[in-house]
Design a protein around this motif. Structure first.
Motif, PDB file in Angstrom:
ATOM      1  N   GLY A 658       0.681  -1.395   0.195  1.00  0.00           N
ATOM      2  CA  GLY A 658      -0.313   0.559   0.202  1.00  0.00           C
ATOM      3  C   GLY A 658       0.922   1.137  -0.115  1.00  0.00           C
ATOM      4  N   THR A 659       2.064   1.520   0.292  1.00  0.00           N
ATOM      5  CA  THR A 659       2.917   2.594  -0.139  1.00  0.00           C
ATOM      6  C   THR A 659       4.394   2.399  -1.162  1.00  0.00           C
ATOM      7  N   TRP A 660       3.779   4.020  -1.782  1.00  0.00           N
ATOM      8  CA  TRP A 660       5.203   4.066  -2.866  1.00  0.00           C
ATOM      9  C   TRP A 660       6.231   3.669  -2.467  1.00  0.00           C
ATOM     10  N   GLU A 666      15.114   5.693  -2.159  1.00  0.00           N
ATOM     11  CA  GLU A 666      15.712   7.232  -1.911  1.00  0.00           C
ATOM     12  C   GLU A 666      13.903   7.214  -2.158  1.00  0.00           C
ATOM     13  N   ALA A 667      14.032   8.131  -0.774  1.00  0.00           N
ATOM     14  CA  ALA A 667      12.052   8.900  -0.492  1.00  0.00           C
ATOM     15  C   ALA A 667      11.100   9.115  -0.574  1.00  0.00           C
ATOM     16  N   TRP A 668      10.876   8.614  -0.513  1.00  0.00           N
ATOM     17  CA  TRP A 668       9.281   9.292  -1.402  1.00  0.00           C
ATOM     18  C   TRP A 668       8.388  10.507  -0.820  1.00  0.00           C
ATOM     19  N   GLU A 678      -3.998  10.363  -6.106  1.00  0.00           N
ATOM     20  CA  GLU A 678      -3.345   8.997  -5.635  1.00  0.00           C
ATOM     21  C   GLU A 678      -4.320   7.369  -6.052  1.00  0.00           C
ATOM     22  N   PRO A 679      -3.945   7.019  -7.167  1.00  0.00           N
ATOM     23  CA  PRO A 679      -4.571   6.015  -7.574  1.00  0.00           C
ATOM     24  C   PRO A 679      -4.735   4.941  -6.533  1.00  0.00           C
ATOM     25  N   THR A 680      -6.295   4.239  -5.880  1.00  0.00           N
ATOM     26  CA  THR A 680      -6.063   3.908  -5.043  1.00  0.00           C
ATOM     27  C   THR A 680      -6.227   1.812  -5.664  1.00  0.00           C
ATOM     28  N   ASP A 681      -6.468   1.554  -6.359  1.00  0.00           N
ATOM     29  CA  ASP A 681      -7.266   0.797  -7.437  1.00  0.00           C
ATOM     30  C   ASP A 681      -6.428   0.506  -8.338  1.00  0.00           C
ATOM     31  N   GLY A 682      -5.907  -0.948  -9.433  1.00  0.00           N
ATOM     32  CA  GLY A 682      -5.344  -0.918 -10.382  1.00  0.00           C
ATOM     33  C   GLY A 682      -4.227  -2.045  -9.589  1.00  0.00           C
ATOM     34  N   LEU A 686       4.376   1.188 -11.155  1.00  0.00           N
ATOM     35  CA  LEU A 686       4.568   3.794 -11.725  1.00  0.00           C
ATOM     36  C   LEU A 686       4.646   3.571 -12.845  1.00  0.00           C
ATOM     37  N   ILE A 687       3.675   4.398 -13.781  1.00  0.00           N
ATOM     38  CA  ILE A 687       4.007   4.853 -15.258  1.00  0.00           C
ATOM     39  C   ILE A 687       4.579   5.902 -15.578  1.00  0.00           C
ATOM     40  N   LEU A 688       4.675   6.564 -16.747  1.00  0.00           N
ATOM     41  CA  LEU A 688       4.445   8.503 -16.907  1.00  0.00           C
ATOM     42  C   LEU A 688       3.457   8.072 -18.469  1.00  0.00           C
ATOM     43  N   ILE A 689       2.778   8.965 -18.077  1.00  0.00           N
ATOM     44  CA  ILE A 689       1.549   8.861 -19.450  1.00  0.00           C
ATOM     45  C   ILE A 689       1.666  10.448 -19.869  1.00  0.00           C
TER      46      ILE A 689
END
Length: 717
Positions: A658-660, A666-668, A678-682, A686-689
């Motif tokens: 549950g934590t990114w 390195e610290a988030w 922040e997305p909760t589901d799925g 991590l991706i960049l659009i």
């Protein structure tokens, strides 16, 4: 850039943008923009307006060159120079208003033709006089060629396209200018030495081309073909002397030499040039190029005459002697001796031709025989298989000829079965490439695709299907090749000459660290001139012009095979080379790499899942990018805006329990989520659009690509 990437503005739209002109018709479009016919209302005169693509307007270097052209030509007023009336910018597209010439370029009018000497001299004298006027005003052209010279309905020349113009007293820039084949040696080897003699050299090439129907070999390997007229040959030879000081010292001096020319008394034998003809110049049709010199990218229709050296009969030299009874015997003896020599030479050539023809015929017969044998064997095999698989009830009755009981001693034997004729398989170059794909990928070079060209230890093939640079690189690798790279100016000239008309092609070179240019095989850029523009990858066109293309552009491309079966331009090899050089003073990063301080970033558009993306980054001792600071987040997002990928690019972040967290440890602290939430589901990767921000994705599903980072604080394990 390719003309396919530029959409010419509609007449109605241009009328709104330039209300001072009544636009009448669209004339032509090419790689450098579009040309329109219009009427200038205030002066009631017909003009031609050239509109250039926005990409050129966004390029500071090109924009400066364009303004130089306009200002240089506006200073000049001469009947053999194309007049310029105005220039400016509309919606980011540069434009120039020019004199309208109702005719075609010298390239389209005289290509593949031998012109009558008197008319060729008239045209070249006009070119010299126009250039002389420009030189007197301190302006060099530096790109004289038939495509930059228009002919009106009276075949009078007008020089245009001073886009490479330079003040005659200006210091050299060190940049290679001109067009291969017409560029003087100093333009290629010592651009700072370019001067009036540089323009005169190009005029000499044009004169040779008009009177012989062919241009001298730009690489200087084959000796230029003489015209047969000593006087004319002396003029173009002096104008094109490799040593600048030995050429005509002014355009006026060359014009004077042309004016003093008289036909030579003795005509020399030539290599079979077509008979000279008068050049008739008709007004150009509405859809033909006018008032802007047509580029050699679009070849005109061939004349009905055979090109030089293409099987035309060798003319008999003319021998001129004084008339009179004292010369009769000498003349007849000379003629008889000459004819004997010609007959002897012709007989030797005939014997040699017969010998060669016999050898070729034997080889062809042997090949055909082997094919027939193979076909007959295959047919027999099929017949035996068919007989073996048949049941007794379906077998035909034995023929009398094959039955011993019924065969007559006097009956004729049955003639042998003649196998069907072998039909040769016809295939296009693309079909040939597809058929040989697997063999080529394995390094087999025994058979190369139809249409490939060999030079030295390499083979080249032009793929005319437009693709992005990365897609073209992948296509090349699938066929055991790499995108072509240039190792010398001679190679640039050779490659540009075999390219199709009106296209730009990708090369295997791109910008890397600190915007330096590198090749796919890890070598530094070999040419003095670098591609101009803001893109990341090198392109080339038929004129030999190098420009930078963008990652989203789709262009044809040239692939290159090494005869020894090696391929130093594969993606894996490129990434491994980066890993091997990271600890050296000058690491070799892949083409397309961009710099952010001490960090190097590469957007790699390959459809891979998260674990595959990590593996690719690891090959190069890099990591999936970790934009952990606000500065890096904004910079990477800005750099991604030019990409087109709705599926996103993998970054070095994952959600665990549950934590990114960042893969680098390195610290988030900050995030750049789409819609700031922040997305909760799925998925938990991590991706960049591109152009939008961060999102999450399923790590087992492929994304559009990945972002690799090399930095001092990045883990290389």
């Amino acid at each position: 850039m390719s003309h396919e990437t530029f959409k010419a503005p509609e007449l109605e739209h241009l009328a709104e943008l330039l209300p001072a002109y009544d636009f009448e018709s669209f004339i032509a479009q090419g790689g450098m923009g579009a040309v329109y016919k219009a009427t200038q209302r205030s002066l009631d005169r017909t003009v031609a307006i050239k509109i250039l693509p926005r990409e050129f307007g966004e390029d500071p270097e090109f924009r400066e060159s364009f303004e130089t052209e306009a200002k240089a030509m506006a200073k000049l007023n001469h009947p053999n120079l194309l007049g310029v009336y105005d220039y400016g910018d509309i919606e980011g597209m540069p434009y120039i208003v020019m004199e309208f010439v109702d005719g075609k370029s010298l390239y389209h009018s005289a290509w593949n033709k031998v012109i009558e000497p008197e008319q060729a001299i008239q045209i070249v004298r006009g070119i010299c006089e126009g250039l002389g006027h420009a030189h007197e005003h301190g302006i060099l052209h530096r790109d004289i060629k038939p495509a930059n010279i228009l002919l009106n309905s009276k075949a009078q020349p007008k020089i245009g396209d001073f886009g490479l113009a330079q003040q005659t007293d200006a210091a050299g820039t060190g940049e290679v200018m001109g067009t291969p084949g017409y560029a003087a040696p100093e333009l290629i080897h010592s651009p700072d030495q370019a001067g009036i003699g540089t323009d005169i050299y190009a005029v000499g090439i044009i004169l040779h081309e008009l009177i012989t129907g062919q241009r001298p070999d730009p690489q200087g390997i084959e000796k230029p073909e003489p015209s047969g007229d000593r006087g004319l040959d002396a003029i173009w030879q002096k104008a094109t002397d490799p040593v600048i000081s030995k050429r005509y010292q002014s355009a006026a001096e060359m014009a004077a030499a042309l004016a003093a020319w008289k036909p030579s008394a003795v005509k020399l034998a030539t290599g079979g040039n077509p008979a000279p003809r008068s050049l008739v110049v008709a007004p150009a049709p509405k859809n033909a190029s006018s008032s802007t010199p047509a580029k050699p990218g679009t070849a005109p229709a061939r004349s009905s005459s055979a090109p030089a050296g293409a099987g035309a009969s060798r003319p008999v030299p003319q021998l001129v002697v004084p008339e009179g009874t004292n010369w009769s015997l000498a003349r007849n003896m000379l003629i008889i001796a000459f004819l004997i020599a010609v007959i002897g030479f012709g007989f030797k050539m005939l014997q040699r031709a017969k010998k060669n023809s016999t050898s070729e015929s034997d080889a062809a017969k042997k090949e055909l025989f082997e094919k027939k044998q193979k076909a007959a064997a295959e047919l027999k095999k099929q017949e035996l298989t068919s007989t073996t698989d048949s049941t007794p009830s379906t077998l035909p009755p034995s023929s009398p000829a094959s039955s011993p009981a019924t065969t007559s001693p006097t009956s004729d034997p049955k003639p042998p079965v003649t196998p069907p004729p072998v039909t040769e398989i016809k295939e296009s170059p693309a079909e040939s490439l597809a058929r040989l794909k697997d063999d080529l990928a394995k390094g087999n070079r025994d058979e190369m695709p139809k249409g490939s060209k060999r030079r030295g230890t390499n083979d080249y093939f032009i793929v005319e299907t437009p693709m992005t640079w990365y897609a073209a690189q992948a296509f090349a690798e699938e066929h055991g090749a790499q995108l072509a790279i240039l190792e010398s100016s001679e190679e640039l000239t050779w490659l540009s000459q075999i390219l199709p008309d009106d296209i730009n092609v990708w090369l295997g070179s791109g910008r890397a660290e600190r915007n330096s240019w590198v090749d796919n095989d890890g070598s530094d850029w070999s040419l003095e001139e670098e591609p101009k523009g803001v893109g990341s990858f090198a392109t080339l066109n038929k004129l030999g012009i190098l420009r930078a293309g963008k990652v989203t552009d789709s262009l044809p491309f040239v692939i290159q095979w090494h005869r020894d079966g090696s391929n130093p331009g594969t993606l894996k090899t490129i990434l491994e080379r980066t890993r091997e050089t990271l600890d050296t003073p000058n690491p070799i990063y892949p083409p397309g790499t961009i710099s952010l301080g001490a960090r190097q970033i590469l957007f790699l558009p390959l459809p891979v899942n998260r674990s595959e993306a990590e593996a690719l980054a690891s090959i190069a001792s890099g990591i999936l990018a970790v934009p952990s600071s606000r500065e890096e987040m904004g910079w990477i997002e800005d750099q991604s805006e030019s990409l087109e990928a709705s599926a996103g690019y993998w970054l070095g972040g994952q959600r665990k329990d549950g934590t990114w967290t960042w893969d680098s440890g390195e610290a988030w602290e900050k995030a750049k989520w789409i819609d700031d939430s922040e997305p909760t589901d799925g998925g938990d990767a991590l991706i960049l659009i591109p152009g939008k921000g961060w999102s999450n994705a399923d790590p087992s599903a492929p994304a559009a690509g990945l972002v690799i980072e090399w930095s001092r604080d990045a883990s290389t394990e």
